[in-house]
Every structure is written in C-alpha cells, then in structure tokens.
Design a protein around this motif. Structure first.
Motif, PDB file in Angstrom:
ATOM      1  N   THR A 180      69.627 -33.543  55.078  1.00  0.00           N
ATOM      2  CA  THR A 180      70.530 -33.560  56.218  1.00  0.00           C
ATOM      3  C   THR A 180      71.393 -32.312  56.085  1.00  0.00           C
ATOM      4  O   THR A 180      72.173 -32.190  55.139  1.00  0.00           O
ATOM      5  CB  THR A 180      71.406 -34.827  56.216  1.00  0.00           C
ATOM      6  OG1 THR A 180      70.554 -35.981  56.238  1.00  0.00           O
ATOM      7  CG2 THR A 180      72.316 -34.859  57.427  1.00  0.00           C
ATOM      8  N   THR A 240      66.930 -33.147  58.977  1.00  0.00           N
ATOM      9  CA  THR A 240      67.815 -34.019  59.750  1.00  0.00           C
ATOM     10  C   THR A 240      68.986 -33.204  60.291  1.00  0.00           C
ATOM     11  O   THR A 240      69.901 -32.855  59.551  1.00  0.00           O
ATOM     12  CB  THR A 240      68.325 -35.187  58.886  1.00  0.00           C
ATOM     13  OG1 THR A 240      67.212 -35.969  58.449  1.00  0.00           O
ATOM     14  CG2 THR A 240      69.272 -36.085  59.686  1.00  0.00           C
ATOM     15  N   HIS A 277      71.982 -38.848  61.468  1.00  0.00           N
ATOM     16  CA  HIS A 277      72.271 -39.453  60.171  1.00  0.00           C
ATOM     17  C   HIS A 277      73.768 -39.722  60.084  1.00  0.00           C
ATOM     18  O   HIS A 277      74.570 -38.796  59.956  1.00  0.00           O
ATOM     19  CB  HIS A 277      71.813 -38.550  59.033  1.00  0.00           C
ATOM     20  CG  HIS A 277      71.871 -39.211  57.689  1.00  0.00           C
ATOM     21  ND1 HIS A 277      71.399 -38.616  56.548  1.00  0.00           N
ATOM     22  CD2 HIS A 277      72.322 -40.424  57.301  1.00  0.00           C
ATOM     23  CE1 HIS A 277      71.572 -39.426  55.511  1.00  0.00           C
ATOM     24  NE2 HIS A 277      72.146 -40.528  55.958  1.00  0.00           N
ATOM     25  N   ASP A 283      74.955 -45.927  55.990  1.00  0.00           N
ATOM     26  CA  ASP A 283      73.600 -46.385  56.273  1.00  0.00           C
ATOM     27  C   ASP A 283      73.591 -47.639  57.133  1.00  0.00           C
ATOM     28  O   ASP A 283      72.541 -48.109  57.561  1.00  0.00           O
ATOM     29  CB  ASP A 283      72.852 -46.667  54.962  1.00  0.00           C
ATOM     30  CG  ASP A 283      72.521 -45.387  54.218  1.00  0.00           C
ATOM     31  OD1 ASP A 283      72.530 -44.325  54.867  1.00  0.00           O
ATOM     32  OD2 ASP A 283      72.283 -45.453  53.004  1.00  0.00           O
ATOM     33  N   ASP A 327      78.278 -39.006  62.965  1.00  0.00           N
ATOM     34  CA  ASP A 327      77.102 -38.235  62.572  1.00  0.00           C
ATOM     35  C   ASP A 327      77.528 -37.208  61.512  1.00  0.00           C
ATOM     36  O   ASP A 327      78.515 -36.495  61.681  1.00  0.00           O
ATOM     37  CB  ASP A 327      76.557 -37.542  63.819  1.00  0.00           C
ATOM     38  CG  ASP A 327      75.242 -36.826  63.606  1.00  0.00           C
ATOM     39  OD1 ASP A 327      75.020 -36.334  62.492  1.00  0.00           O
ATOM     40  OD2 ASP A 327      74.459 -36.744  64.548  1.00  0.00           O
ATOM     41  N   TRP A 372      68.808 -42.389  62.671  1.00  0.00           N
ATOM     42  CA  TRP A 372      68.260 -41.601  61.571  1.00  0.00           C
ATOM     43  C   TRP A 372      66.833 -42.000  61.230  1.00  0.00           C
ATOM     44  O   TRP A 372      65.952 -41.166  61.033  1.00  0.00           O
ATOM     45  CB  TRP A 372      69.191 -41.772  60.363  1.00  0.00           C
ATOM     46  CG  TRP A 372      68.712 -41.156  59.081  1.00  0.00           C
ATOM     47  CD1 TRP A 372      68.024 -40.000  58.930  1.00  0.00           C
ATOM     48  CD2 TRP A 372      68.919 -41.674  57.762  1.00  0.00           C
ATOM     49  NE1 TRP A 372      67.784 -39.742  57.582  1.00  0.00           N
ATOM     50  CE2 TRP A 372      68.332 -40.770  56.852  1.00  0.00           C
ATOM     51  CE3 TRP A 372      69.559 -42.805  57.254  1.00  0.00           C
ATOM     52  CZ2 TRP A 372      68.350 -40.970  55.480  1.00  0.00           C
ATOM     53  CZ3 TRP A 372      69.582 -43.000  55.891  1.00  0.00           C
ATOM     54  CH2 TRP A 372      68.985 -42.095  55.010  1.00  0.00           C
ATOM     55  N   HIS A 373      66.571 -43.310  61.159  1.00  0.00           N
ATOM     56  CA  HIS A 373      65.293 -43.796  60.610  1.00  0.00           C
ATOM     57  C   HIS A 373      64.094 -43.415  61.478  1.00  0.00           C
ATOM     58  O   HIS A 373      63.011 -43.146  60.966  1.00  0.00           O
ATOM     59  CB  HIS A 373      65.357 -45.309  60.424  1.00  0.00           C
ATOM     60  CG  HIS A 373      66.592 -45.772  59.724  1.00  0.00           C
ATOM     61  ND1 HIS A 373      66.899 -45.382  58.440  1.00  0.00           N
ATOM     62  CD2 HIS A 373      67.626 -46.562  60.149  1.00  0.00           C
ATOM     63  CE1 HIS A 373      68.068 -45.930  58.089  1.00  0.00           C
ATOM     64  NE2 HIS A 373      68.521 -46.641  59.108  1.00  0.00           N
ATOM     65  N   GLU A 399      63.407 -40.805  63.096  1.00  0.00           N
ATOM     66  CA  GLU A 399      62.930 -39.420  63.069  1.00  0.00           C
ATOM     67  C   GLU A 399      61.741 -39.233  62.133  1.00  0.00           C
ATOM     68  O   GLU A 399      60.782 -38.538  62.459  1.00  0.00           O
ATOM     69  CB  GLU A 399      64.051 -38.451  62.706  1.00  0.00           C
ATOM     70  CG  GLU A 399      64.514 -38.502  61.278  1.00  0.00           C
ATOM     71  CD  GLU A 399      65.487 -37.378  60.943  1.00  0.00           C
ATOM     72  OE1 GLU A 399      65.012 -36.291  60.576  1.00  0.00           O
ATOM     73  OE2 GLU A 399      66.702 -37.589  61.045  1.00  0.00           O
ATOM     74  N   HIS A 451      66.448 -46.695  54.379  1.00  0.00           N
ATOM     75  CA  HIS A 451      65.723 -45.718  55.193  1.00  0.00           C
ATOM     76  C   HIS A 451      64.215 -45.939  55.176  1.00  0.00           C
ATOM     77  O   HIS A 451      63.586 -46.096  56.239  1.00  0.00           O
ATOM     78  CB  HIS A 451      66.069 -44.301  54.721  1.00  0.00           C
ATOM     79  CG  HIS A 451      65.426 -43.225  55.533  1.00  0.00           C
ATOM     80  ND1 HIS A 451      65.463 -43.207  56.911  1.00  0.00           N
ATOM     81  CD2 HIS A 451      64.721 -42.119  55.162  1.00  0.00           C
ATOM     82  CE1 HIS A 451      64.808 -42.139  57.354  1.00  0.00           C
ATOM     83  NE2 HIS A 451      64.352 -41.467  56.314  1.00  0.00           N
TER      84      HIS A 451
END
Length: 485
Positions: free
Chosen positions: A30, A67, A71, A75, A81, A218-219, A221, A247
C-alpha cells in the motif's frame, strides 16, 4: 519441491495446474509510505520462491498489485483510506503519493535484488473488473446493499475461516476493542466490496458504479487483478502472515463465490520480522528502511543475507547486533570467494552437480534458505577446483541474489589497487581540499624524515606544531594526507 500450504496446514509437493506455466500472485504494498524492512522480508522470501521455481525449470508468471486506493487504516472496514492519510500528511494528491512511494518501493527492491514481477498492476486500473465481480455476487445472493455500501455475506459460505482452527469469536474483526461496530452488516464478519458517497465523503478517488459513486474495498482488488492477468485459477498466492486474516480469507470467499469453483491451490505466508520490543511497524519505534540501513553504513544485501539465515515460517528478530553479525559474515564470505582464482583450472562436472544437489535439496525442503546458505559454505570447503567452486557459487546466486561473484571481483580489484599502492616507494603528501601548500608539505616531509631516523621526539614536535596551526595529519600507505580543522 515440498512447500508448506497455509490453507491445508501441512507440507505438500508443489504441483502446478499446468506444468508449462506457474501462476503466482503476491500481495503488493500500500503505497502511502516507505516500506520498512519488516515488509521487505516478505518480498525477499517471495523473490526466493519465484527464483527457486525458475531454477527448478518452471516458467513463472508472477503478478503483483499496488494498493493505491481502498485500504483503510483498520481491517474492520473502519477509518480513513491509508492513501488519503498519506496525502494529507505530505500535502500532496493521492496520485502523487502513490507514484512517489511506488518508485521508492521498487528502488528498495532493486537494492535488495528483488526481481520486479512480470505484471505490476495498480488497484485504480481495474475498477471495471471489480464492478463485474461485485455485480455477479449481488445477482447470486452473495452480496447485499446496506447503508450505502455493498457487503459480502459470509453466512452464505459453508466454510469461511481457511487459515486457522480458532473460534469465530476470537477472530471476529468487527468486535475488537476500540473498533466501532458497523451496524450495516448482517453478520459481524461480512466485509465491504464497494463504498459509496454515503461514507467517507472526503474520499479523493471515486468512480461511478451501479450502487452509486464510490470506491472499491481493499480485498476485492487482489481477486480482480489476479483474474485479469492469471485467469480463473492460481497455483500459488503469497503474502505476509498478517494478510492471512482477514485479507486472504476474504479473497478466497469472494473469488470462489464468484467463480463457483476452487480458486488457489497453494498459499505461502511469510512470518513477521520483529524488533526486540515486538512487531515492527511504521508507527512504533525507529522507522527502519533500506535507506536508513545505508545511512548507517550497511550494505542492503547484508540485510538480504540476514533474512536468508532464518526460515520464512519463523519469526525473525532484528537487532543491530544481529545485522552487524550478518554484515560481517557477508563480508567474510565475499573475501573467501575473492581468494579463489578464476581460470586457474577447469570445472569438474561431477563435483559441480554434487554441490548443486545439496543446494537444490535445501530449496526443495520448504525453501530452507538457512540450509541453502550452508550448502554455499560447503562449496568453499569442497575438495575441488577453484573454477568448479566459482561455477557453483554463480549458479546458486541465481536464487540467493547476493551478487557474490560481482562483489568478489570488486574486492579483488580493490585489493590489487591497495597492494600496488603499498608497493609504491614514492611518498605522497595530499591535501584533502586539493590545495598545494609548500610550507605544510615541507613540514610533513620533515616529520617523515624524523620518523625514519627514529627521532620520534622531533616527529612529535612537528606534528604538534602543525596541530596548533589547525592542520590535522593522517598517515596513509606511502604518504600522508592533511586537512585544516
């Protein structure tokens, strides 16, 4: 090759779906800050895996995401972000932050001899892929719209937890202390596939979607990027152990719900690099980067060597003393290789392949890099020709990535230059600033003559006289250099 599979929690023979092509996906950074050396341990070990597969004769296609959106700082789909946080910190746009830290990441990789993946894809390039996946998940009942966001419904799965045998209550991200519960979720472990403008109004990057203007979670992607470049099945997926839950768990859930079949055969997770006080992070203690190691005088490849001395499935503890030991061992290794005489003999094939067999056995034993390094030292101790040893070292370094032959050549050249200087009879007086001062030169030469005559009292007197005049003299082989202080 035997590798530990995090999904089955056992060592297994690695067998790709297609022997002509290994499909490999590794979670990328990230890019909101520099990578710390704990992050880079994972990339070093993934690099070793890729090079080991190529060394074994496989053709490998490796894909990595970048990323640059989605993200969050938690979590649990909470907080802002990370990219927006970085942009605010440095008063730049999100895309400026992304480009700067992407370049910085790959510069660190270059210094550590980490091969650039065949495909590097920023998350922001694949919005259409995410929308396609989420649309089907909505149509098939695996996802739902609530409170302005699209969530994956984990209750639709026969099995959600993949990488552990813990109780659900122990793993629930949304119920940790200090994490506000998301009341839009039907189930505590549901996760966001798409955020809309109803949440995080200040989000810098937004796109049109069937569910409103917003941005991906996030996941999603990694599933979208993997399927775009590697198709509907994966041979091996890699990442740090902290990515296993949630993740990678969420990747499997959404990918297999979308595809309707098993997605990835093998999962590799690299354990943490800990500081003496605990887990290394960007927010605690000294922020350890490759650049900081260089500033302190360490060769980045000494850090790579340090990582290779531990197994990827064990926590590695970083201390400056441990890195000092690794640097010293690395330098001694280079010196031993430099002492070998290339072209003085010939390569003995049977000896070469016997040495190679030990090295290959170490790699095939769940990437046991510690044993692989031992096999490297065994080469130096072997009763064979120098050219055989050099050929084996060069061959092993295709995987180890320590620049052993090039560093040995540099050391031979430096040693030869030093020896030539030592053999020279001409005494040189050198000013560090490049100036020429006849009076100072004369006094330094007088000090030399006094020392040669063993008149040390006179030599000391001249040295003190120069010192009192602000002149610092340092002896060097066959000469002296001086500077004004």
């Amino acid at each position: 090759m035997i590798l530990y599979n995090s999904a089955t929690r056992q060592r297994e023979e690695f067998v790709p779906n297609n022997p002509d092509l290994v499909k490999m996906y590794t979670c990328g950074p990230t890019v909101y800050h520099f990578a710390h050396i704990g992050n880079l341990r994972s990339y070093i070990m993934e690099d070793i895996l890729e090079k080991s597969l190529r060394y074994a004769g496989y053709n490998v296609k490796r894909v990595m995401n970048i990323t640059d959106v989605g993200h969050l700082t938690s979590d649990a789909d909470e907080g802002e972000d990370k990219m927006l946080k970085g942009a605010r910190r440095e008063h730049k746009t999100v895309m400026e932050i992304a480009q700067f830290y992407t370049d910085a990441f790959f510069e660190d990789c270059r210094k550590l001899n980490i091969k650039r993946p065949d495909v590097v894809e920023p998350a922001t390039n694949c919005i259409d892929e995410y929308i396609k996946i989420i649309t089907k998940l909505m149509d098939t009942g695996y996802a739902y719209f609530a409170g302005g966001n699209v969530y994956f419904d984990t209750s639709k799965l026969e099995r959600y937890y993949i990488f552990n045998d813990f109780n659900e209550e122990d793993l629930a991200v949304g119920v940790r202390e200090g994490v506000e519960e998301d009341t839009n979720k039907r189930n505590k472990n549901d996760f966001v596939l798409w955020f809309t403008k109803s949440k995080f109004e200040d989000q810098a990057l937004k796109w049109d979607s069937p569910w409103g203007v917003g941005y991906p979670g996030w996941h999603i992607e990694c599933s979208g990027i993997s399927m775009k470049h590697l198709g509907e099945d994966l041979d091996i997926h890699c990442g740090g152990i902290d990515n296993a839950f949630p993740h990678h768990t969420n990747e499997i859930a959404q990918s297999e719900a979308y595809l309707g079949h098993h997605w990835c055969n093998h999962w590799m997770h690299v354990f943490h690099l800990n500081a003496a006080t605990g887990k290394m992070s960007k927010s605690s203690g000294e922020f350890l980067t490759v650049s900081l190691l260089e500033e302190k005088g360490y060769d980045p490849l000494a850090y790579r060597f340090f990582c290779l001395q531990g197994h990827y499935r064990k926590v590695l503890v970083f201390t400056w003393e441990n890195l000092d030991n690794a640097q010293s061992a690395y330098n001694k290794l280079i010196a031993k290789i430099a002492a070998l005489k290339p072209g003085s003999s010939k390569v003995v094939s049977e000896d070469f392949y016997a040495l190679k067999e030990k090295f290959t056995a170490a790699l095939n034993n769940d990437l046991n890099t510690s044993l692989a390094v031992t096999a490297l030292y065994d080469v130096l101790k072997a009763k064979t020709t120098d050219d055989t040893k050099l050929a084996a070292i060069d061959d092993f370094d295709r995987v180890l990535g320590l620049d052993l032959i090039d560093k040995a050549i540099e050391k031979r050249a430096a040693d030869a230059k030093a020896a030539a200087a030592a053999a020279s009879t001409e005494y040189a007086v050198i000013a560090e600033d490049g100036t020429d001062d006849a009076e100072i030169t004369a006094k330094i030469l007088a000090r030399r003559d006094a020392k040669k005559a063993k008149n040390f009292a006179e030599a000391d007197r001249i040295r003190d006289e120069l010192k009192n005049a602000g002149i610092e003299v340092t002896d060097i082989p066959n000469g002296a250099k001086w500077k004004r202080v």
